[in-house]
Enzyme design. Structure first.
Site, PDB file in Angstrom:
ATOM      1  N   ASN A  13       0.878  -1.228  -0.301  1.00 33.54           N
ATOM      2  CA  ASN A  13      -0.058   0.026   0.186  1.00 33.54           C
ATOM      3  C   ASN A  13       0.749   1.100   0.099  1.00 33.54           C
ATOM      4  O   ASN A  13       1.527   1.478   1.188  1.00 33.54           O
ATOM      5  CB  ASN A  13      -0.742   0.008   1.429  1.00 33.54           C
ATOM      6  N   TRP A  14       1.036   1.782  -1.317  1.00 39.75           N
ATOM      7  CA  TRP A  14       2.073   2.721  -1.058  1.00 39.75           C
ATOM      8  C   TRP A  14       1.462   4.244  -0.846  1.00 39.75           C
ATOM      9  O   TRP A  14       2.222   5.266  -0.532  1.00 39.75           O
ATOM     10  CB  TRP A  14       2.351   3.313  -2.973  1.00 39.75           C
ATOM     11  N   LYS A  15       0.201   4.310  -0.214  1.00 43.37           N
ATOM     12  CA  LYS A  15      -0.587   5.529   0.201  1.00 43.37           C
ATOM     13  C   LYS A  15      -0.153   6.704  -0.652  1.00 43.37           C
ATOM     14  O   LYS A  15       0.058   6.667  -1.924  1.00 43.37           O
ATOM     15  CB  LYS A  15       0.048   5.614   1.757  1.00 43.37           C
ATOM     16  N   HIS A  58      -9.447   1.048   4.313  1.00 41.88           N
ATOM     17  CA  HIS A  58      -8.219   1.298   5.135  1.00 41.88           C
ATOM     18  C   HIS A  58      -8.655   1.948   6.459  1.00 41.88           C
ATOM     19  O   HIS A  58      -9.452   3.120   6.251  1.00 41.88           O
ATOM     20  CB  HIS A  58      -7.174   1.983   4.423  1.00 41.88           C
ATOM     21  N   GLU A  94      -7.205   4.708   7.560  1.00 36.58           N
ATOM     22  CA  GLU A  94      -6.759   6.011   7.200  1.00 36.58           C
ATOM     23  C   GLU A  94      -8.041   6.553   6.385  1.00 36.58           C
ATOM     24  O   GLU A  94      -8.522   7.653   6.839  1.00 36.58           O
ATOM     25  CB  GLU A  94      -5.564   6.182   6.536  1.00 36.58           C
ATOM     26  N   GLU A 154      -5.434  -5.083  10.127  1.00 34.50           N
ATOM     27  CA  GLU A 154      -4.609  -4.152  10.222  1.00 34.50           C
ATOM     28  C   GLU A 154      -4.882  -3.453  11.422  1.00 34.50           C
ATOM     29  O   GLU A 154      -5.694  -2.438  11.644  1.00 34.50           O
ATOM     30  CB  GLU A 154      -4.452  -2.983   9.170  1.00 34.50           C
ATOM     31  N   GLY A 193       2.492   2.299  10.746  1.00 31.55           N
ATOM     32  CA  GLY A 193       3.257   3.119  10.783  1.00 31.55           C
ATOM     33  C   GLY A 193       4.116   3.717  12.045  1.00 31.55           C
ATOM     34  O   GLY A 193       4.375   4.678  12.224  1.00 31.55           O
ATOM     35  N   SER A 215       3.416  -2.102  10.489  1.00 30.11           N
ATOM     36  CA  SER A 215       4.827  -2.329  10.549  1.00 30.11           C
ATOM     37  C   SER A 215       5.440  -3.554  10.327  1.00 30.11           C
ATOM     38  O   SER A 215       6.419  -4.210  11.015  1.00 30.11           O
ATOM     39  CB  SER A 215       4.929  -2.011  12.129  1.00 30.11           C
ATOM     40  N   GLY A 225       2.782  -1.111   4.199  1.00 36.98           N
ATOM     41  CA  GLY A 225       2.924   0.170   4.108  1.00 36.98           C
ATOM     42  C   GLY A 225       4.186   0.732   3.696  1.00 36.98           C
ATOM     43  O   GLY A 225       4.907   0.445   2.591  1.00 36.98           O
ATOM     44  N   GLY A 226       4.993   1.132   4.711  1.00 44.29           N
ATOM     45  CA  GLY A 226       6.051   1.946   4.751  1.00 44.29           C
ATOM     46  C   GLY A 226       7.347   0.926   3.857  1.00 44.29           C
ATOM     47  O   GLY A 226       7.876   1.402   2.896  1.00 44.29           O
TER      48      GLY A 226
HETATM   49  P1  13P Z   1       3.091   0.362   7.706  1.00 42.34           P
HETATM   50  O1  13P Z   1       3.477  -1.098   7.067  1.00 42.34           O
HETATM   51  O2  13P Z   1       3.631   1.405   7.236  1.00 42.34           O
HETATM   52  O3  13P Z   1       2.789   0.218   9.154  1.00 42.34           O
HETATM   53  O4  13P Z   1       1.455   0.496   6.936  1.00 42.34           O
HETATM   54  C1  13P Z   1       0.623  -0.463   7.106  1.00 42.34           C
HETATM   55  C2  13P Z   1      -0.713  -0.414   6.371  1.00 42.34           C
HETATM   56  O5  13P Z   1      -1.182   0.678   6.506  1.00 42.34           O
HETATM   57  C3  13P Z   1      -1.019  -0.918   5.035  1.00 42.34           C
HETATM   58  O6  13P Z   1      -2.168  -0.796   4.566  1.00 42.34           O
END
Ligand code: 13P
Length: 250
Positions: free
Chosen positions: A9-11, A95, A97, A167, A173, A213, A234-235
């Site tokens: 997930n590149w956000k 998600h 967010e 998640e 994050g 994470s 994510g990251g």
């Molecule tokens: P991180 O891997 O950066 O914690 O993010 C997870 C995420 O939100 C994937 O959708």
């Protein structure tokens, strides 16, 4: 056998030039033998480029959102048919967010799941509790409600087409991942819930991904849990080497 999946997930990261570089890094170093289905989700503006450059590879392209309506006066929104037309095969829906920052409700997410399935786009449906809910021991109830309200209206045939991602919000994050045992416990709970509402066979076929994470250093341990079928990253999906290490950990 249910699928193993690693999705990035590149956000809201990577412009076109950065997308190009990241995809080059991935395609150049992705091993020939991969056991997981690999998915990346660049920003809307880069989906077409990503699909065109990945179509000869095993990597699929996901959008990070999808609109619940077919078309019309929804300034600034993107429809499922627009996504489908540029090669999108999966859509991240629900998600935390989006739930949190854009107030996406269970009812809205249900409509997005429907729209995604109607357009043959696989929903990557996200659930997860916030820290206070976990601390109060309400995490199972929160996740149960999220799944029931947005997906249990589906027929078994339809439900089998979705992918669930657990998640925990407190692990996104933050560098604070759920322990493999905590992930397994929730994934098993979700699978049992699906079995109760549908059948054991349906539950067995659903891939349940863990997100929060995940890094090369912890991926193997988390993925070794029997009900963890991969990850939503994510990251660490923004660094080709790290994402590949995670893919290799399946
Ligand atoms: P991180 O891997 O950066 O914690 O993010 C997870 C995420 O939100 C994937 O959708």
């Amino acid at each position: 056998m249910r699928k193993k999946i690693v999705a990035g997930n590149w956000k809201m990261n990577c412009n076109l030039a950065e997308t190009k570089l990241l995809l080059e890094g991935l395609t150049q170093h992705l091993p020939n033998q991969i056991t997981a289905e690999v998915i990346v989700s660049p920003a809307f503006t880069n989906l077409h480029y990503a699909f065109e450059n990945l179509k000869e590879t095993p990597i699929h392209v996901a959008s990070q959102n999808i609109h619940e309506n077919d078309s019309g006066a929804f300034t600034g929104e993107i429809s499922a048919s627009m996504l489908k037309a540029v090669g999108v095969s999966h859509a991240i829906i629900g998600h935390s967010e989006r739930r949190e920052i854009y107030n996406e409700s269970d009812a809205l997410l249900q409509a997005k799941v429907n729209q995604s399935l109607a357009n043959e786009i696989t929903p990557l449906f996200c659930v997860g509790e916030k820290l206070p809910a976990r601390e109060a021991g309400q995490h199972f109830e929160v996740v149960k409600q999220q799944i029931e309200k947005a997906t249990f209206h589906l027929s078994a045939q339809e439900f089998k087409k979705i992918v669930v991602a657990y998640e925990p919000v407190w692990a996104i994050g933050t560098g604070k991942t759920a322990s493999p045992e905590q992930a397994q416990e929730m994934h098993k709970f979700i699978r049992d819930l699906i079995a109760q509402n549908y059948t054991e066979t349906v539950a067995d076929e659903i891939s349940i991904l863990y997100g929060g994470s995940v890094k090369p250093a912890n991926a193997k341990e988390i993925f070794s849990m029997p009900d963890v079928d991969g990850g939503l990253i994510g990251g660490a999906s923004l660094k080709a080497d790290d994402f590949i290490e995670i893919i290799k950990s399946i």
